[in-house]
Design a protein around this motif. Structure first.
Motif, PDB file in Angstrom:
ATOM      1  N   UNK A  47       0.980  -1.242   0.268  1.00  0.00           N
ATOM      2  CA  UNK A  47      -0.167  -0.148   0.102  1.00  0.00           C
ATOM      3  C   UNK A  47       0.785   0.939  -0.366  1.00  0.00           C
ATOM      4  N   UNK A  48       0.776   2.305  -1.201  1.00  0.00           N
ATOM      5  CA  UNK A  48       2.055   3.052  -1.284  1.00  0.00           C
ATOM      6  C   UNK A  48       1.176   4.908   0.216  1.00  0.00           C
ATOM      7  N   UNK A  49       2.175   5.162   0.779  1.00  0.00           N
ATOM      8  CA  UNK A  49       1.080   6.433   1.115  1.00  0.00           C
ATOM      9  C   UNK A  49       0.306   7.605   0.418  1.00  0.00           C
ATOM     10  N   UNK A  50       1.521   7.760  -0.825  1.00  0.00           N
ATOM     11  CA  UNK A  50       0.892   8.895  -1.615  1.00  0.00           C
ATOM     12  C   UNK A  50       1.425  10.003  -1.395  1.00  0.00           C
ATOM     13  N   UNK A  51       0.820  11.259  -0.679  1.00  0.00           N
ATOM     14  CA  UNK A  51       1.281  12.193  -0.068  1.00  0.00           C
ATOM     15  C   UNK A  51       1.686  12.305   1.133  1.00  0.00           C
ATOM     16  N   UNK A  52       1.107  11.540   1.684  1.00  0.00           N
ATOM     17  CA  UNK A  52       0.813  11.105   3.267  1.00  0.00           C
ATOM     18  C   UNK A  52       1.825   9.630   3.849  1.00  0.00           C
ATOM     19  N   UNK A  53       1.976  10.223   5.113  1.00  0.00           N
ATOM     20  CA  UNK A  53       2.823   8.720   5.452  1.00  0.00           C
ATOM     21  C   UNK A  53       2.092   7.820   5.571  1.00  0.00           C
ATOM     22  N   UNK A  54       2.034   6.129   5.542  1.00  0.00           N
ATOM     23  CA  UNK A  54       1.708   5.325   6.434  1.00  0.00           C
ATOM     24  C   UNK A  54       2.307   4.449   8.014  1.00  0.00           C
ATOM     25  N   UNK A  55       1.963   5.542   9.387  1.00  0.00           N
ATOM     26  CA  UNK A  55       2.409   5.616  10.339  1.00  0.00           C
ATOM     27  C   UNK A  55       2.942   3.557  10.311  1.00  0.00           C
ATOM     28  N   UNK A  56       1.966   2.823  10.744  1.00  0.00           N
ATOM     29  CA  UNK A  56       1.719   1.921  11.166  1.00  0.00           C
ATOM     30  C   UNK A  56       1.093   0.597  10.520  1.00  0.00           C
ATOM     31  N   UNK A  57       1.842  -0.387  11.076  1.00  0.00           N
ATOM     32  CA  UNK A  57       0.132  -1.620  10.847  1.00  0.00           C
ATOM     33  C   UNK A  57       0.586  -2.876  11.783  1.00  0.00           C
ATOM     34  N   UNK A  91      -6.690  33.298  25.407  1.00  0.00           N
ATOM     35  CA  UNK A  91      -5.478  33.548  24.763  1.00  0.00           C
ATOM     36  C   UNK A  91      -5.402  32.226  22.921  1.00  0.00           C
ATOM     37  N   UNK A  92      -5.572  32.310  22.374  1.00  0.00           N
ATOM     38  CA  UNK A  92      -5.114  32.181  21.289  1.00  0.00           C
ATOM     39  C   UNK A  92      -3.866  30.942  21.319  1.00  0.00           C
ATOM     40  N   UNK A  93      -3.850  29.925  20.159  1.00  0.00           N
ATOM     41  CA  UNK A  93      -2.689  28.392  20.039  1.00  0.00           C
ATOM     42  C   UNK A  93      -2.863  28.526  18.670  1.00  0.00           C
ATOM     43  N   UNK A  94      -1.118  28.736  18.250  1.00  0.00           N
ATOM     44  CA  UNK A  94      -0.380  27.922  17.569  1.00  0.00           C
ATOM     45  C   UNK A  94       0.496  27.201  17.924  1.00  0.00           C
ATOM     46  N   UNK A  95       0.150  26.174  16.704  1.00  0.00           N
ATOM     47  CA  UNK A  95       1.251  24.949  16.807  1.00  0.00           C
ATOM     48  C   UNK A  95       1.913  24.592  15.994  1.00  0.00           C
ATOM     49  N   UNK A  96       3.122  25.284  15.406  1.00  0.00           N
ATOM     50  CA  UNK A  96       3.393  25.133  13.531  1.00  0.00           C
ATOM     51  C   UNK A  96       4.177  23.568  14.183  1.00  0.00           C
ATOM     52  N   UNK A  97       3.696  23.158  12.679  1.00  0.00           N
ATOM     53  CA  UNK A  97       4.969  22.052  12.559  1.00  0.00           C
ATOM     54  C   UNK A  97       5.928  22.958  11.417  1.00  0.00           C
ATOM     55  N   UNK A  98       7.228  22.699  11.636  1.00  0.00           N
ATOM     56  CA  UNK A  98       8.207  23.985  11.103  1.00  0.00           C
ATOM     57  C   UNK A  98       8.717  22.269  10.785  1.00  0.00           C
ATOM     58  N   UNK A  99      10.004  23.092   9.521  1.00  0.00           N
ATOM     59  CA  UNK A  99      11.319  21.459   9.006  1.00  0.00           C
ATOM     60  C   UNK A  99      11.719  20.993   9.707  1.00  0.00           C
ATOM     61  N   UNK A 100      11.310  19.623   9.565  1.00  0.00           N
ATOM     62  CA  UNK A 100      12.079  18.398  10.085  1.00  0.00           C
ATOM     63  C   UNK A 100      11.472  17.737  10.953  1.00  0.00           C
ATOM     64  N   UNK A 101      10.270  18.225  11.506  1.00  0.00           N
ATOM     65  CA  UNK A 101       8.866  17.836  12.089  1.00  0.00           C
ATOM     66  C   UNK A 101       8.681  15.973  11.265  1.00  0.00           C
ATOM     67  N   UNK A 102       8.310  15.153  11.751  1.00  0.00           N
ATOM     68  CA  UNK A 102       8.046  14.643  11.212  1.00  0.00           C
ATOM     69  C   UNK A 102       6.548  14.080  10.820  1.00  0.00           C
ATOM     70  N   UNK A 103       5.561  13.171   9.897  1.00  0.00           N
ATOM     71  CA  UNK A 103       4.823  13.106   9.775  1.00  0.00           C
ATOM     72  C   UNK A 103       4.758  13.779   7.617  1.00  0.00           C
ATOM     73  N   UNK A 104       4.996  14.790   7.115  1.00  0.00           N
ATOM     74  CA  UNK A 104       5.854  15.179   5.952  1.00  0.00           C
ATOM     75  C   UNK A 104       6.493  14.614   4.724  1.00  0.00           C
ATOM     76  N   UNK A 105       6.660  13.714   4.967  1.00  0.00           N
ATOM     77  CA  UNK A 105       7.748  12.841   4.571  1.00  0.00           C
ATOM     78  C   UNK A 105       9.120  13.286   4.972  1.00  0.00           C
ATOM     79  N   UNK A 106       9.756  12.531   4.300  1.00  0.00           N
ATOM     80  CA  UNK A 106      11.729  12.424   4.548  1.00  0.00           C
ATOM     81  C   UNK A 106      12.720  12.871   4.215  1.00  0.00           C
ATOM     82  N   UNK A 107      12.533  14.202   2.846  1.00  0.00           N
ATOM     83  CA  UNK A 107      12.986  15.000   1.968  1.00  0.00           C
ATOM     84  C   UNK A 107      12.355  16.608   3.279  1.00  0.00           C
TER      85      UNK A 107
END
Length: 606
Positions: free
Chosen positions: A240-250, A407-423
């Motif tokens: 099963x391919x993940x396509x644009x998204x990660x397959x996290x586990x089985x 308060x507002x809440x801002x939660x960034x997934x900056x470069x280096x974060x998991x979940x968006x591919x190897x590159x």
């Protein structure tokens, strides 16, 4: 709108980590009703649960024997992460310490199918490396058999269907692993994932016949995909391919051939249950009727007809659901209490993307409080740790508390974060470390353009590596911040690597750079060496027993930062890498709330 204090929010409970008993009629799970996670059992949906362990320390997992009315659970002391394994007989209440090596870590590796043995990895022999052990269910202490001497960070992927072999996984970094097969009869270890560069091989699972191993990997793509490895011919096949998204586990149930795999779609979990009707063919069942959010921790019932799964969402606490696999119908089996706070007061986030310095779009979750007066709303920028982690839409009592306070809440997934591919995950490696800090600056600039936000009331908050990101953001971009909250954070990469647990150093050097080759660079980016640039008030919190980021990081930071800014420090003597005890969490976040009220205020205080 009625508001509640932080203690009330921190009394919101979570139920998770379910495991089916061998009779299939009851579940064990972890719940923090007493202030720390303990083992509970429940016999059906809506049935009153029973507490089975009664410790002041946190329980980390619970796993039922496949054959007997007993389970094994893990527990450390004071947050030191030196987990010991215990056997519990729920019906009699008898508990026995199986490992009796309090100075060593023990990483659970699963029950044999006949329930007579269990496996684990431990650094008993050498603090810096992990070996593989097998132990009889009623053995204790020195009864464990050393079946393989390791030379790195080893974990186990479970027993083969005939209980003759174990999957052994070795991690070099969060983006680089290997998988091997250990023959328990001969002691031979067969490496099955030779590769060049960094490749992820994660969540390895035996196939039902023992002739194949399934896992998720990015060996042939940027994102993780589900593959089958054939032990006879050594070939990989994409299932099963993940396509644009990660397959996290089985996860696979051997007897029924049922399986589940998860897809990470911008932080949200998509679950697919099905049956292996051929080695590379899955007959998918209907999509399970579960709340949208983050799901995991799947446990199959003994007959394979049902599965227990933990589900949480930004506006919904963690609870255990049981899914009828062939229909997709789901029923909630636990009722983790919300401390009397109405569930409809919890606010969900908006998934946004903002541009950064090199033209990339950075994903983030942005949540506004119910009342957001234009130009008046303060914002907490909550930066995740890892660094190869990911901020996901799961429930946070602390977040909901601050939302209720305006308060507002801002939660960034900056470069280096998991979940968006190897590159994407490699974009912050070593010399590119500060590019991820620049992504935080770009996020704050995006916030400045939002009509509800008060640009003079932006707060940086983060834990562990996220604590480093707070400190780095405050030294690199000192004028952006009204205050900073550093929880168990890294202040100096050199002293951190010198003093962290021996078993972690090599793993961390793969991400941050090595003391031998990159010392000068690590010194240059360490916030402690740029501390004179900090302008905003800073609150530093840490655990005395932290094995990952030693408490010395906090002490040296506070001593130096006090020469340049207002600094407050809070150290917990009975905590490690984070705060697990309820009374400590209440103390920590009460003081954080007071600190922010003093130095930032809320929208209402304008």
């Amino acid at each position: 709108m009625r508001t509640y204090d932080i203690e009330r929010y921190l009394n919101i409970r979570s139920a998770y980590g379910a495991s089916f008993a061998p009779d299939g009629d009851r579940l064990s799970f972890l719940m923090d009703t007493t202030g720390v996670p303990q083992v509970w059992t429940v016999n059906g949906p809506g049935v009153w649960p029973e507490q089975r362990t009664f410790y002041e320390e946190r329980v980390t997992f619970g796993s039922w024997s496949p054959e007997r009315p007993e389970l094994i659970f893990g527990m450390d002391k004071g947050g030191n992460e030196r987990e010991q394994l215990f056997r519990l007989e729920p019906d009699s209440g008898v508990i026995e310490n199986l490992t009796e090596h309090p100075d060593a870590k023990h990483r659970w590796g699963g029950w044999s199918h006949d329930g007579t043995r269990f496996a684990f990895t431990s650094n008993r022999r050498d603090n810096a490396v992990f070996d593989v052990y097998v132990q009889a269910r009623d053995g204790t202490g020195m009864d464990a058999e050393l079946v393989h001497e390791g030379d790195g960070w080893l974990t186990l992927g479970g027993w083969s269907p005939d209980d003759s072999k174990l999957i052994v996984q070795e991690a070099y970094s969060n983006f680089d692993q290997d998988v091997s097969v250990l023959d328990l009869t001969t002691g031979e270890l067969t490496h099955i994932t030779p590769h060049q560069g960094t490749v992820r091989f994660q969540s390895p699972e035996w196939g039902p016949d023992g002739e194949n191993i399934y896992m998720v990997t990015d060996r042939g793509s940027d994102t993780l995909e589900l593959v089958r490895y054939n032990l006879e011919d050594g070939g990989f096949t994409v299932v099963e391919s993940g396509g644009d998204y990660e397959l996290e586990g089985v996860s696979i149930d051997h007897e029924s051939r049922r399986l589940v795999y998860t897809r990470n779609v911008e932080g949200y979990t998509e679950l697919t249950f099905g049956e292996l009707i051929a080695p590379d063919e899955i007959d998918a069942f209907p999509e399970p009727d579960l709340p949208g959010g983050v799901a995991g921790g799947v446990s199959f019932s003994p007959d394979g007809h049902r599965a227990a799964v933990t589900v949480t969402a930004s506006a919904d606490t963690a609870n255990v659901y049981v899914v009828e696999l062939q229909t997709g119908e789901a029923e909630r089996w636990t009722r983790a209490a919300t401390a009397g706070i109405p569930r409809d007061t919890f606010v969900p986030p908006e998934l946004v993307h903002y541009p950064t310095f090199d033209g990339r779009d950075i994903p983030a979750f942005f949540t506004l409080p119910e009342e957001s007066p234009e130009g008046e709303t303060p914002v907490i920028v909550d930066i995740h740790g890892g660094p190869e982690s990911q901020r996901r839409p799961s429930f946070s009592a602390v977040k909901q508390y601050f939302l209720s306070r305006g308060y507002a809440y801002f939660e960034p997934n900056v470069r280096g974060s998991a979940g968006y591919g190897k590159a994407y995950g490699h974009l912050d490696d070593v010399e590119n470390r500060m590019d991820s800090v620049a992504d935080i600056e770009a996020g704050v600039e995006w916030l400045h353009d939002h009509p509800a936000v008060n640009p003079d009331k932006v707060v940086a908050m983060g834990g562990s590596y996220g604590g480093f990101m707070v400190l780095a953001s405050m030294t690199e971009y000192p004028d952006l911040w009204a205050a900073g909250i550093d929880i168990v954070g890294i202040a100096n990469f050199v002293t951190f690597l010198e003093n962290t647990g021996d078993w972690r150093r090599e793993l961390r050097e793969a991400e941050y750079g090595s003391l031998e080759d990159d010392r000068e660079f690590l010194e240059s980016i360490s916030p402690l060496n740029n501390i004179e640039k900090i302008r905003a008030p800073l609150f530093v919190l840490h655990g005395e027993n932290d094995p990952r980021v030693p408490v010395s990081e906090a002490h040296q930071l506070v001593e130096n930062a006090r020469e340049h800014a207002h600094v407050r420090e809070l150290i917990f003597d009975d905590e490690g890498h984070g705060f697990s005890k309820l009374e400590n969490r209440i103390e920590a976040y009460s003081q954080i709330a007071d600190f922010l009220e003093e130095y930032v205020g809320s929208a209402a205080s304008n």
